[in-house]
Design an enzyme around this catalytic site. Sequence first.
Site, PDB file in Angstrom:
ATOM      1  N   ASP A 183      44.713  45.832  39.926  1.00 25.42           N
ATOM      2  CA  ASP A 183      43.323  46.164  40.256  1.00 25.42           C
ATOM      3  C   ASP A 183      43.306  47.509  40.974  1.00 25.42           C
ATOM      4  O   ASP A 183      43.911  47.664  42.034  1.00 25.42           O
ATOM      5  CB  ASP A 183      42.740  45.048  41.140  1.00 25.42           C
ATOM      6  CG  ASP A 183      41.229  45.143  41.288  1.00 25.42           C
ATOM      7  OD1 ASP A 183      40.682  46.261  41.177  1.00 25.42           O
ATOM      8  OD2 ASP A 183      40.603  44.100  41.540  1.00 25.42           O
ATOM      9  N   ASP A 212      36.025  50.823  39.896  1.00 29.07           N
ATOM     10  CA  ASP A 212      36.828  49.643  40.263  1.00 29.07           C
ATOM     11  C   ASP A 212      37.147  48.887  38.971  1.00 29.07           C
ATOM     12  O   ASP A 212      36.243  48.309  38.371  1.00 29.07           O
ATOM     13  CB  ASP A 212      35.982  48.808  41.234  1.00 29.07           C
ATOM     14  CG  ASP A 212      36.686  47.572  41.761  1.00 29.07           C
ATOM     15  OD1 ASP A 212      37.875  47.358  41.443  1.00 29.07           O
ATOM     16  OD2 ASP A 212      36.024  46.807  42.483  1.00 29.07           O
ATOM     17  N   HIS A 262      30.380  42.935  42.131  1.00 30.69           N
ATOM     18  CA  HIS A 262      29.622  43.489  43.255  1.00 30.69           C
ATOM     19  C   HIS A 262      28.998  44.820  42.887  1.00 30.69           C
ATOM     20  O   HIS A 262      29.542  45.562  42.055  1.00 30.69           O
ATOM     21  CB  HIS A 262      30.549  43.679  44.459  1.00 30.69           C
ATOM     22  CG  HIS A 262      31.876  44.299  44.101  1.00 30.69           C
ATOM     23  ND1 HIS A 262      32.137  45.622  44.284  1.00 30.69           N
ATOM     24  CD2 HIS A 262      32.995  43.787  43.515  1.00 30.69           C
ATOM     25  CE1 HIS A 262      33.353  45.902  43.851  1.00 30.69           C
ATOM     26  NE2 HIS A 262      33.911  44.797  43.361  1.00 30.69           N
ATOM     27  N   HIS A 288      31.453  46.877  48.523  1.00 36.09           N
ATOM     28  CA  HIS A 288      30.577  45.728  48.265  1.00 36.09           C
ATOM     29  C   HIS A 288      29.209  46.091  48.836  1.00 36.09           C
ATOM     30  O   HIS A 288      28.986  45.977  50.025  1.00 36.09           O
ATOM     31  CB  HIS A 288      31.146  44.449  48.886  1.00 36.09           C
ATOM     32  CG  HIS A 288      32.373  43.978  48.163  1.00 36.09           C
ATOM     33  ND1 HIS A 288      32.383  42.873  47.348  1.00 36.09           N
ATOM     34  CD2 HIS A 288      33.615  44.498  48.086  1.00 36.09           C
ATOM     35  CE1 HIS A 288      33.594  42.721  46.819  1.00 36.09           C
ATOM     36  NE2 HIS A 288      34.365  43.696  47.255  1.00 36.09           N
ATOM     37  N   GLU A 305      33.638  41.400  37.394  1.00 34.61           N
ATOM     38  CA  GLU A 305      35.039  40.961  37.394  1.00 34.61           C
ATOM     39  C   GLU A 305      35.206  39.447  37.324  1.00 34.61           C
ATOM     40  O   GLU A 305      35.356  38.789  38.337  1.00 34.61           O
ATOM     41  CB  GLU A 305      35.791  41.525  38.598  1.00 34.61           C
ATOM     42  CG  GLU A 305      35.142  41.328  39.948  1.00 34.61           C
ATOM     43  CD  GLU A 305      35.971  41.988  41.064  1.00 34.61           C
ATOM     44  OE1 GLU A 305      37.201  41.843  41.069  1.00 34.61           O
ATOM     45  OE2 GLU A 305      35.358  42.644  41.925  1.00 34.61           O
ATOM     46  N   GLU A 334      38.180  43.552  34.814  1.00 32.70           N
ATOM     47  CA  GLU A 334      37.111  44.213  35.578  1.00 32.70           C
ATOM     48  C   GLU A 334      36.810  45.603  35.032  1.00 32.70           C
ATOM     49  O   GLU A 334      37.712  46.353  34.679  1.00 32.70           O
ATOM     50  CB  GLU A 334      37.521  44.334  37.059  1.00 32.70           C
ATOM     51  CG  GLU A 334      36.459  44.987  37.934  1.00 32.70           C
ATOM     52  CD  GLU A 334      36.820  45.006  39.420  1.00 32.70           C
ATOM     53  OE1 GLU A 334      38.023  44.970  39.727  1.00 32.70           O
ATOM     54  OE2 GLU A 334      35.891  45.068  40.245  1.00 32.70           O
TER      55      GLU A 334
HETATM   56 MN    MN Z   1      38.759  45.516  41.582  1.00 31.96          MN
HETATM   57 MN    MN Z   2      35.823  44.724  42.388  1.00 31.99          MN
END
Ligand code: MN
Ligand code: MN
Length: 294
Positions: free
Chosen positions: A81, A92, A152, A160, A185, A279
């Site tokens: 990630d 992200d 998010h 977030h 995600e 994600e």
């Molecule tokens: Mn992530």
């Molecule tokens: Mn994330």
Amino acid sequence: MIEKYEKAGRIAYEVLQECKQLIKPGAKLLELAEAAEGKIREKGAKPAFPVNISINEAAAHFTPEKDSTLVFGEKDVVKLDVGVHIDGFIGDNALTVDLSNENGKLVEAAEKALDAAVCTVRAGVKLWEIGAEVETAIKGYGFKPIANLTGHSLGEYELHAGVEIPNIDNKDPNPLQEGMVLAIEPFATNGEGRVSESPEVEIFALEEKFPVRMRESRRLLTYVEENYRTLPFAERWLYKDFHSKLLLHAALRELIFSGSFHQYPVLKDAGKGLVSQAELTVVVEKDAARVLTK
Ligand code: MN
Ligand code: MN
């Protein structure tokens, strides 16, 4: 602003694609983390958080510590990630590598759930509708979505930013708005479908500045604020500028106990099931999602 999100999303995607081949049995987690974070910097961006390398029942928030000798096992299910930011605008992205080749369906479940979620996104769609798509897709493979992990919204220096994208139908009637930037995600598991916090913590973030007693703590607080603002950081990142491990530890502890630093414990499936994740970062447009990978 949107250009910076686009660039951050593209770099996060590229780094993932370039680094996934480093996930193989016997390879060091620390080398992967440092390679990924190095590539982010080479491409002119900064890590938005320490590269997360979460294995098997770990779903999120693991990153190797300084001097870690951990290596990938023959049959690990590895979530990589990667977070990237350009002046605080974040991309992200995550993927899962199944080293055993026995868990292809688990990996596919998260990927297909992500596809389904992305196809559902447009202005006005209700949050529960996205969660329901994810849940249906994952259950269709015979697995469970992880109910207490969510995607998010993203904001400037905010990982977030307030809106949670559910991985189940949670009945949330709030609609997506045009222009929102979202990290979506899904997580799939053959375990419990809920994560719990483990005692391991390698990732922290500045939450609020409270007075602290030790000089080293004040120095660390200033350092974190200047270098990472409120974005997550790893203890191993600090050794470059803090040479005494003992003093650094003491300062970290004081800042945690004062409430200045938030801790991100490693999150594991409560039933010790294997976990997969996929994600992407997207922009909500009037009629669709625009995926920020190119
Ligand atoms: Mn992530
Ligand atoms: Mn994330």
